[in-house]
Enzyme design. Structure first.
Site, PDB file in Angstrom:
ATOM      1  N   HIS A 130      -8.446  10.593  -7.758  1.00 12.48           N
ATOM      2  CA  HIS A 130      -7.679   9.489  -7.182  1.00 12.48           C
ATOM      3  C   HIS A 130      -8.617   8.390  -6.679  1.00 12.48           C
ATOM      4  O   HIS A 130      -8.390   7.199  -6.939  1.00 12.48           O
ATOM      5  CB  HIS A 130      -6.816  10.026  -6.034  1.00 12.48           C
ATOM      6  CG  HIS A 130      -5.956   8.988  -5.388  1.00 12.48           C
ATOM      7  ND1 HIS A 130      -4.653   8.746  -5.783  1.00 12.48           N
ATOM      8  CD2 HIS A 130      -6.214   8.097  -4.381  1.00 12.48           C
ATOM      9  CE1 HIS A 130      -4.155   7.765  -5.048  1.00 12.48           C
ATOM     10  NE2 HIS A 130      -5.082   7.367  -4.188  1.00 12.48           N
ATOM     11  N   GLU A 131      -9.698   8.785  -5.987  1.00  9.06           N
ATOM     12  CA  GLU A 131     -10.650   7.791  -5.477  1.00  9.06           C
ATOM     13  C   GLU A 131     -11.417   7.121  -6.616  1.00  9.06           C
ATOM     14  O   GLU A 131     -11.701   5.922  -6.569  1.00  9.06           O
ATOM     15  CB  GLU A 131     -11.621   8.436  -4.487  1.00  9.06           C
ATOM     16  CG  GLU A 131     -10.958   9.034  -3.254  1.00  9.06           C
ATOM     17  CD  GLU A 131     -10.125   8.023  -2.482  1.00  9.06           C
ATOM     18  OE1 GLU A 131     -10.501   6.831  -2.446  1.00  9.06           O
ATOM     19  OE2 GLU A 131      -9.091   8.431  -1.924  1.00  9.06           O
ATOM     20  N   HIS A 134      -9.377   4.360  -7.974  1.00 12.26           N
ATOM     21  CA  HIS A 134      -9.428   3.139  -7.160  1.00 12.26           C
ATOM     22  C   HIS A 134     -10.619   2.263  -7.570  1.00 12.26           C
ATOM     23  O   HIS A 134     -10.531   1.040  -7.560  1.00 12.26           O
ATOM     24  CB  HIS A 134      -9.563   3.495  -5.677  1.00 12.26           C
ATOM     25  CG  HIS A 134      -8.255   3.822  -5.003  1.00 12.26           C
ATOM     26  ND1 HIS A 134      -7.141   3.024  -5.107  1.00 12.26           N
ATOM     27  CD2 HIS A 134      -7.901   4.867  -4.203  1.00 12.26           C
ATOM     28  CE1 HIS A 134      -6.145   3.554  -4.401  1.00 12.26           C
ATOM     29  NE2 HIS A 134      -6.590   4.675  -3.850  1.00 12.26           N
ATOM     30  N   GLU A 195      -1.858   2.528  -4.943  1.00 11.65           N
ATOM     31  CA  GLU A 195      -1.770   3.985  -4.834  1.00 11.65           C
ATOM     32  C   GLU A 195      -1.061   4.597  -6.036  1.00 11.65           C
ATOM     33  O   GLU A 195      -1.485   5.621  -6.583  1.00 11.65           O
ATOM     34  CB  GLU A 195      -1.041   4.374  -3.546  1.00 11.65           C
ATOM     35  CG  GLU A 195      -1.821   4.092  -2.280  1.00 11.65           C
ATOM     36  CD  GLU A 195      -3.182   4.783  -2.262  1.00 11.65           C
ATOM     37  OE1 GLU A 195      -3.233   5.996  -2.504  1.00 11.65           O
ATOM     38  OE2 GLU A 195      -4.181   4.100  -2.031  1.00 11.65           O
ATOM     39  N   ASP A 199      -2.713   7.116  -8.730  1.00 12.62           N
ATOM     40  CA  ASP A 199      -2.106   8.414  -9.075  1.00 12.62           C
ATOM     41  C   ASP A 199      -2.036   8.581 -10.584  1.00 12.62           C
ATOM     42  O   ASP A 199      -2.434   9.623 -11.131  1.00 12.62           O
ATOM     43  CB  ASP A 199      -0.684   8.508  -8.506  1.00 12.62           C
ATOM     44  CG  ASP A 199      -0.661   8.617  -6.996  1.00 12.62           C
ATOM     45  OD1 ASP A 199      -1.730   8.871  -6.408  1.00 12.62           O
ATOM     46  OD2 ASP A 199       0.420   8.437  -6.411  1.00 12.62           O
TER      47      ASP A 199
END
Length: 482
Positions: A130-131, A134, A195, A199
């Protein structure tokens, strides 16, 4: 997110809000908002500055075994993302709260508490994926651009929230809430969009890397449950807000992918057991938990569990009991670096110097470039009064890999024993620099500069002067100079 607020503090300080003229420090050119806000090179520069602030403010886990595992897991996921051209650095913060964060330049951190909260490698990989998403989707750069286009009072309010938050969490949150009240809706929409995209991309990365993508929804639910039974909202939830629909969407997206069960690696279990033993506030409580899991047949990996017990026993000063456990582990797993290094460290602490040297030497014969073994062997060589071999060992390692802060300290000690004061001070300066202690680093270089002289020291003196100038310039540009 504390980490992202610190990043904004860095931006604010660099912009001159700390009382310096704008001519002193220049931010990278953010460019027009329609274009990319920061170039990859500018991102890396900003990320490195951010990391220096992190090292100065937070306690990082300085453990080669943990660091090597997190880097390996992270790069496995990066390879699956297809973003080979982006540089990433993964690190662990010693903090029992549940949090993970990404910074410009691909710096991704997670708290030790987040690792311990997971029960499978796929859950841990979900957080990292997930990070990573980003970063690959440039959400952080867009957030910086979004903040840069905000008014100075808003950014100043963020800084005030940081300062208050370090003294009083409630006051810090209240200040932030008041400052952002007028622009909350746009910020929430911006966050939700990012977000959801993280995901989607993260789930794809998980599947491509061979992990179970269903675990992402599972770890989201686990964090939600943890929040229900806590008086304080986990930091990860405050910066990565979950909703029932978001969790359901993540689960539905994962269900569309081919089913792939992933068995957690032994490295995952070893690192988790080591962190539990080393970072628990109460080492006896950690030992009791490990023993209880083993006796109740609940340990996912009895071998890792036994290793964790040995680490906890050593922390409690019960080296004899720890040695018994470790001897059995090394006998049954002679090529395992973690077990061998822990047993060698045990021998070094208890005065069995020759045994420690033999264990490290045998390990390096199998794994010549292993950082855990190199650091341990260097410490043993210094203890044995063989500093020249310490310098040779670390120099050889440094020809292929980056020397870490502990290696700089060990080599500085060796140089001092050899009477090579200039090199010792230069290495101590690098050790302090990597710890975020600019004042001590600069003082070591200034002393080296005063002590140097003569034609034989010309090149060493030139290097010291150049490094001193770099550090002094960097110190002038830091927000909240220390």
């Amino acid at each position: 997110m504390r980490a992202f607020l610190l990043l904004l503090a860095t931006l604010i300080g660099a912009a001159g809000l700390a009382g310096r003229s704008d001519a002193q420090v220049r931010l990278p050119d953010f460019g027009d908002s329609a274009e990319a806000a920061l170039s990859p090179a500018d991102e890396r520069v900003l990320g490195e500055a951010f990391m220096r602030e992190i090292r100065a403010r937070l306690t990082l886990v300085d453990d080669p075994l943990v660091e090597q595992y997190i880097q390996s897991l992270g790069y496995r996921l990066v390879a699956a993302s297809g973003q080979y051209d982006l540089g990433f650095t993964f690190f662990v913060v010693e903090d029992d709260s549940l949090n993970a964060f990404a910074a410009p330049g691909g710096f991704i951190g997670l708290n030790s508490g987040m690792i311990l909260a997971t029960t499978s490698e796929s859950e841990l990989a979900s957080v990292l994926a997930h990070e990573i998403a980003h970063v690959t989707q440039r959400h952080i750069v867009r957030a910086i651009d979004h903040a840069n286009r905000s008014s100075l009072p808003v950014l100043a309010g963020v800084l005030a929230a940081i300062v208050l938050g370090t003294q009083d969490i409630e006051a810090g949150h209240a200040t932030a809430a008041a400052v952002f009240g007028a622009t909350a809706q746009s910020g929430i929409n911006f966050t939700r969009q990012n977000e959801l995209e993280a995901d989607r991309v993260g789930i794809r990365i998980l599947a491509e890397a061979g992990f179970d993508p269903r675990e992402m929804a599972g770890v989201f639910e686990k964090l939600q449950i943890a929040a229900r039974y806590s008086t304080r909202l986990p930091e990860y939830l405050s910066t990565h807000p979950f909703t029932t629909n978001r969790i359901a969407e993540a689960r539905d997206r994962a269900e569309r992918l081919p089913y792939r069960q992933h068995a957690s690696s032994e490295s995952y279990h070893l690192v988790r057991a080591r962190l539990l033993a080393n970072t628990a506030v109460d080492a006896q409580q950690a030992l009791d938990q490990l023993l209880d899991e083993l006796s109740g047949d609940r340990a996912q990996s009895p071998t890792a569990n036994a290793y964790g017990q040995a680490v906890a026993l050593a922390r409690l000063g019960r080296d004899g009991e720890a040695r018994e456990v470790l001897e059995g582990l090394v006998e049954s797993h002679p090529d395992n670096v973690a077990f061998r290094a822990e047993l060698a460290g045990n021998a070094l602490r208890t005065g069995s110097l020759e045994r420690a040297l033999a264990l490290y030497s045998e390990g390096l014969d199998m794994y010549p470039d292993d950082r855990v073994l190199v650091r341990g062997h260097a410490a043993a060589l210094n203890a044995a009064g063989r500093p020249a071999e310490t310098v040779e060992l670390i120099d050889r390692y440094g020809q292929l890999y980056a020397i870490d802060s502990e290696m700089y300290r060990l080599r500085a000690d060796a140089y001092q024993k050899l009477g090579r004061t200039l090199e010792s001070r230069a290495d101590l300066a690098e050790y302090y620099y990597r710890a975020g202690l600019f004042g001590q680093a600069i003082e070591q270089l200034r002393r080296a500069s005063r002590e140097s002289g003569g034609e034989t020291d010309f090149y060493a003196s030139a290097r010291i002067e150049a490094r001193l100038e770099e550090m002094e310039t960097e110190l002038q540009q830091r927000p909240g100079r220390r």
